[in-house]
Structures are given as structure tokens and as C-alpha cells.
Design a protein around this motif. Structure first.
Motif, mmCIF file in Angstrom:
data_model
loop_
_atom_site.group_PDB
_atom_site.id
_atom_site.type_symbol
_atom_site.label_atom_id
_atom_site.label_comp_id
_atom_site.label_asym_id
_atom_site.label_seq_id
_atom_site.Cartn_x
_atom_site.Cartn_y
_atom_site.Cartn_z
ATOM 1 N N UNK A 78 30.325 95.038 109.269
ATOM 2 C CA UNK A 78 30.455 95.206 107.358
ATOM 3 C C UNK A 78 31.531 94.855 106.861
ATOM 4 N N UNK A 79 32.589 95.073 107.520
ATOM 5 C CA UNK A 79 33.625 94.386 106.235
ATOM 6 C C UNK A 79 33.171 92.526 106.826
ATOM 7 N N UNK A 80 32.468 91.589 107.527
ATOM 8 C CA UNK A 80 32.847 90.656 107.581
ATOM 9 C C UNK A 80 31.853 89.904 106.498
ATOM 10 N N UNK A 81 30.871 91.280 106.328
ATOM 11 C CA UNK A 81 29.891 91.179 105.298
ATOM 12 C C UNK A 81 30.227 90.869 103.978
ATOM 13 N N UNK A 82 31.725 92.052 103.494
ATOM 14 C CA UNK A 82 31.521 92.544 101.827
ATOM 15 C C UNK A 82 33.096 90.993 101.794
ATOM 16 N N UNK A 83 33.210 90.640 103.429
ATOM 17 C CA UNK A 83 34.393 89.497 102.855
ATOM 18 C C UNK A 83 33.885 88.383 102.506
ATOM 19 N N UNK A 84 32.339 88.006 102.921
ATOM 20 C CA UNK A 84 32.098 86.880 102.703
ATOM 21 C C UNK A 84 31.477 87.221 100.880
ATOM 22 N N UNK A 89 25.785 103.384 112.807
ATOM 23 C CA UNK A 89 24.992 102.738 111.659
ATOM 24 C C UNK A 89 25.733 102.840 110.619
ATOM 25 N N UNK A 90 25.305 103.561 110.001
ATOM 26 C CA UNK A 90 25.384 104.010 108.477
ATOM 27 C C UNK A 90 26.548 104.507 108.296
ATOM 28 N N UNK A 91 27.200 105.392 109.165
ATOM 29 C CA UNK A 91 28.485 105.602 109.979
ATOM 30 C C UNK A 91 30.007 104.636 109.635
ATOM 31 N N UNK A 92 29.492 103.422 110.595
ATOM 32 C CA UNK A 92 29.985 101.969 110.717
ATOM 33 C C UNK A 92 30.470 101.759 109.420
ATOM 34 N N UNK A 113 32.650 99.726 104.176
ATOM 35 C CA UNK A 113 33.055 100.466 102.848
ATOM 36 C C UNK A 113 34.411 100.640 101.948
ATOM 37 N N UNK A 114 34.487 101.017 102.715
ATOM 38 C CA UNK A 114 36.500 102.495 102.386
ATOM 39 C C UNK A 114 36.715 101.605 102.203
ATOM 40 N N UNK A 115 37.069 100.967 104.118
ATOM 41 C CA UNK A 115 38.154 100.057 103.714
ATOM 42 C C UNK A 115 38.222 99.231 102.929
ATOM 43 N N UNK A 116 36.871 98.618 102.894
ATOM 44 C CA UNK A 116 37.475 97.011 102.328
ATOM 45 C C UNK A 116 37.899 97.377 99.918
ATOM 46 N N UNK A 117 36.668 98.739 100.091
ATOM 47 C CA UNK A 117 37.855 99.608 98.678
ATOM 48 C C UNK A 117 39.533 99.543 98.703
ATOM 49 N N UNK A 158 40.677 102.688 95.645
ATOM 50 C CA UNK A 158 40.669 103.933 95.626
ATOM 51 C C UNK A 158 42.030 104.136 95.607
ATOM 52 N N UNK A 159 43.276 104.088 96.461
ATOM 53 C CA UNK A 159 44.611 104.375 95.510
ATOM 54 C C UNK A 159 45.210 103.278 95.838
#
Length: 458
Positions: A29-35, A105-108, A113-117, A123-124
Motif C-alpha cells: 500500500x505504501x508503494x501504491x501511495x508513493x506512485x 490486509x485492511x489493517x496493513x 495510509x497513516x504512515x504516508x500521511x 497528521x502532526x
């Protein structure tokens, strides 16, 4: 609610495997958000983010394959006798497995998403600058619908794969056998009926020695107790020449394929590997090694050859595992070699494909290291993350397949222990199987990797 209760009441080993699925889903998910962040940071060249999004297919497929392997080894959703009476039939257990996979998978995806934000500073704290600013797009607002759309394929594809693999299957007779009916509503094959006089025909019954008949007719002594000797029930083994019916992963009764039957994918796998190497050799690679995000047409042909070679390894691995088990039993085998070979032949369809995936991943890693003149970790943080996700999923899937094979032969192992087999013999047979697989697939991986690097070199 049932899926949540089974998730909470699972053993630590099962929870660890589910956490591995969540971690792999978070990395993908982080790789997808990075794209997505790269596309937002470079609005003038929207097509530059398409190769980055296309490379995310590899960790996505590895994550889905790991989620499927973990769902197959989940003991909480395995069919047991009596569960259908309380409403937990094969279809209900399959739905519980799908819900458990979606939760992992939803938890991951949520953690990604939280780490990307957090890295963007939404977030802060302050956003991260430097090299990470190229794929975070800290100066632009993140469209939440687009981010959720990119995070949806991981749990959706994993749930679809689990539902397809663990769907309930009705027992069906062999294709070439005639259909027979018994009582009303019965389906299948009835027992063969004996003709008139077949019971007393010569050779129809085994002869019993006279001493045995006299010993059997002799009454027991006073005060002595007679014990009924029962043969151990071996799941899926041949007892007295007949193969025992057992339940598969979906709870349907059926006959397990004989260990002597060679998997059908070996010739096709060899042909696919040869075709992939030929495509790489005759594609006329680029003059210089291109970047992974800017592949010309010649490099795309080489990449297609890589995919074909990897598919061939996955197809041929079950047949090679079966062949390895057959070679262990050749030339007057002893107890250890016979036991190790038979287990390898029986488990070839189960552990062969994860072995093929591991060989394909190792060959691709070696070829990329040779082509780019250094380790994969020199390509940037996203390349390192992608390599870690694919490698971790491959190793975890292989170990999970080994756990599944151990669970499937648990009844056979217990029967051998009841018959007096020493535990050290079983451990030695397991070590012999592992050594035989390593001796076969290790040199094969090195040869394929070297040929791939030579064929893809500019």
C-alpha cells in the motif's frame, strides 16, 4: 463477529502469520501511495508515474500469494466433523477465511495510509524533505478518494483469491467411470456386486493356514483379556491395497492423487523457460542498462522474457520436486530414503509452486544485481522497500507451505509413531528432504540466473 473471535483466539504462530500478511499489505500500500504522490509532485509529466504504478504489480502479487498461503494453513477455519450441524459448513468457513484475510490486509492498508500521511506532515509534525519529497508531494493536498482507490486492490484481490481457492467443491466421480445410482438422492459409485458363485471361486479368498485357524478357534485362557488390534488410520494413504478417502481443504471428500502420478506442468514449464530465455536473447537489448522507471521497447521485450522464464519455473517446480522424490527412492533405497522420497512425491503439488516462486525471485534478484553492477538496495528507498516486500513474501510463503504440508501429514506421522517409528528417523527424513531439494533447486536457480543475466546484458 465469528471472524473476530477466531482471530482473537488463534495461537501465536497463526497470529504471527497474519501479522506478516498485514506487514506485506502495508508495504504494498505504501508503494501504491508513493506512485500517487509522484504523480502529484510532477503534474507536467503525468505518464512518468505509470511505470512506477506498473512495478507495484510484483509486490501486489507476492502479497496476495502470501495471504492465500496463510489462509490455507489457518487451523481455525479448517473443516471438522460436526461443524456443519451448527451451521459452520464449508461455505461458512470459506466466508470466515475471506473475512479474516480482509481484516489482515485492511489493517496493513490502514497502517500504510497513516504512515504516508505522517511523512507528509498531514497528521502532526513537519514533512520530510530531501529525496523522499519526490514521491510524497508535500506541497499539494492528497486526494483521499484516489488514495482509498489505490489501497482497495490489496484486500480485494486477496479476498477473491482466498474465496476462489477455498470454495466448496462437491465430490465428483472420475470422468471416465460410469455413473451409478443407489438409494434416492445418492450420487456416486456403488460397491461392485459379485456374480453368482464368485464367493467360492478358486483364488477369490486368501487361504488361511491351518495353525492360524486352530489358534483363532482356541478359546482364551481364564482371566485373560483380548485386545482388538486395529490398523492405524492413515489419512490419504494406501491401506491393504485400497486408498483411503479423506477430506481436502474445503471439506469435500475425494481421492487424493496417487504419489506416483507426475504433475502435468513439467514439460510446459521447461518449454516456457526455454522460450523466455530465447526471447531475452533475440530481443536485442538496449545499448545501455536503462532505469527501471524508463524502459524502452527493447527492455520491455527483455522484461517479457523474464516474466515467461519465471512462469516456467513456477510451472516446472512441482514436477521437479516429484522427480527429486523419485530419485531419492532409486537404487535399492533404505527406510530413510524411501520415506523421504514418498513424502516428496506426495507433497510435490503443495510445496512445488512456492519453491518455483522462490527460485524465480532469486534468479531475478541475481540478474538485476549483475546488470546494474550493484545490489538492488542502491536504487533508492522505494526500490529497497519493493525488494524487501517481494523477498519477505516469498520466504514467508515457502515457510507457510512447509507448515501446511506438515499439518496435512500430521495423521500419518502420528500413525508412524504409534507403530514404533523413532522420532529421530522422522527428523532425519525431513532433513534429507530439505537437502535433496536444496541440491536440486540451488544449482538450477544459479544456472537460470546466469543465463538470464547473459541473455539480458546490453
Amino acid at each position: 463477529m465469528l471472524a473476530l473471535r477466531l482471530t482473537r483466539a488463534a495461537r501465536p504462530a497463526v497470529q504471527l502469520r497474519r501479522l506478516l500478511v498485514a506487514a506485506a499489505s502495508a508495504g504494498t500500500g505504501f508503494l501504491l501511495l508513493s506512485s500517487l504522490g509522484y504523480a502529484l509532485a510532477h503534474p507536467g509529466t503525468p505518464g512518468a508515474a505509470v511505470p512506477r504504478l506498473a512495478w507495484c504489480v510484483v509486490p501486489l502479487a507476492a502479497t496476495v500469494y502470501l495471504a492465500l498461503a496463510v489462509a490455507r494453513t489457518d487451523p481455525g477455519t479448517r473443516p471438522r466433523p460436526g461443524l456443519s450441524a451448527v451451521g459452520l459448513g464449508p461455505a461458512r468457513l470459506m466466508a470466515v477465511s475471506v473475512l479474516t484475510t480482509v481484516l489482515s490486509c485492511g489493517l496493513g492498508s490502514l497502517l500504510a495510509l497513516l504512515f504516508f500521511l505522517q511523512l507528509r506532515g498531514d497528521l502532526a509534525g513537519t514533512p520530510i524533505d530531501g529525496v523522499a519529497a519526490r514521491f510524497l508531494a508535500t506541497d499539494r493536498s492528497l486526494p483521499l478518494p484516489a488514495a482509498l482507490t489505490l489501497l482497495t486492490p490489496v484486500p480485494a484481490l486477496a479476498a477473491a483469491a482466498v474465496a476462489l481457492a477455498l470454495r466448496p467443491r462437491d465430490p465428483r466421480p472420475p470422468a471416465g467411470a460410469p455413473r451409478a445410482f443407489g438409494r434416492f438422492g445418492a450420487y456416486g459409485h456403488s460397491a461392485p456386486r459379485e456374480t453368482f458363485g464368485a464367493y467360492g471361486r478358486f483364488g477369490a479368498r486368501p487361504r488361511t493356514p491351518a495353525a492360524t485357524r486352530q489358534g483363532a478357534a482356541r478359546p482364551p485362557a481364564a482371566g485373560a483379556t483380548t485386545a482388538a488390534v486395529t490398523e492405524p488410520e492413515v489419512n490419504g494413504a494406501e491401506v491393504n491395497g485400497a486408498e483411503v478417502l479423506d477430506a481436502d481443504e474445503t471439506g469435500a471428500l475425494g481421492r487424493r492423487p496417487s504419489p506416483a502420478a507426475t504433475p502435468a506442468g513439467l514439460p510446459w514449464g521447461i518449454a516456457a523457460v526455454a522460450a523466455g530465455l530465447a526471447v531475452q536473447a533475440y530481443s536485442g537489448g538496449p545499448a545501455a542498462t536503462p532505469a527501471l522507471t524508463r524502459l524502452p521497447a527493447e527492455a520491455m521485450a527483455v522484461l517479457a522474457g523474464w516474466v515467461l522464464t519465471a512462469a516456467g519455473l513456477v510451472l516446472a517446480a512441482p514436477g521437479l520436486t516429484h522427480l527429486c522424490g523419485r530419485l531419492l527412492q532409486s537404487s535399492r533405497p533404505g527406510v530413510l530414503r524411501l520415506l523421504a522420497g514418498r513424502v516428496l512425491m506426495a507433497e510435490a503439488p503443495r510445496i512445488g509452486r512456492p519453491l518455483g516462486v522462490a527460485c524465480a525471485a532469486a534468479s531475478a534478484t541475481y540478474a538485476m544485481t549483475v546488470l546494474y553492477g550493484g545490489p538492488v538496495t542502491s536504487g533508492g528507498p522505494l526500490t529497497v522497500l519493493g525488494a524487501l516486500v517481494v523477498t519477505g513474501c516469498t520466504v514467508a510463503t515457502l515457510l507457510t507451505a512447509a507448515v501446511e504440508a506438515r499439518q496435512c501429514r500430521a495423521e500419518t506421522t502420528a500413525a508412524l509413531l504409534r507403530l514404533g517409528a523413532p522420532p529421530g528417523t522422522l527428523r532425519t527424513a525431513a532433513a534429507l528432504r530439505a537437502g535433496a531439494l536444496l541440491a536440486l533447486f540451488g544449482p538450477l536457480t544459479l544456472v537460470i540466473a546466469h543465463l538470464t543475466a547473459l541473455a539480458s546484458a546490453p
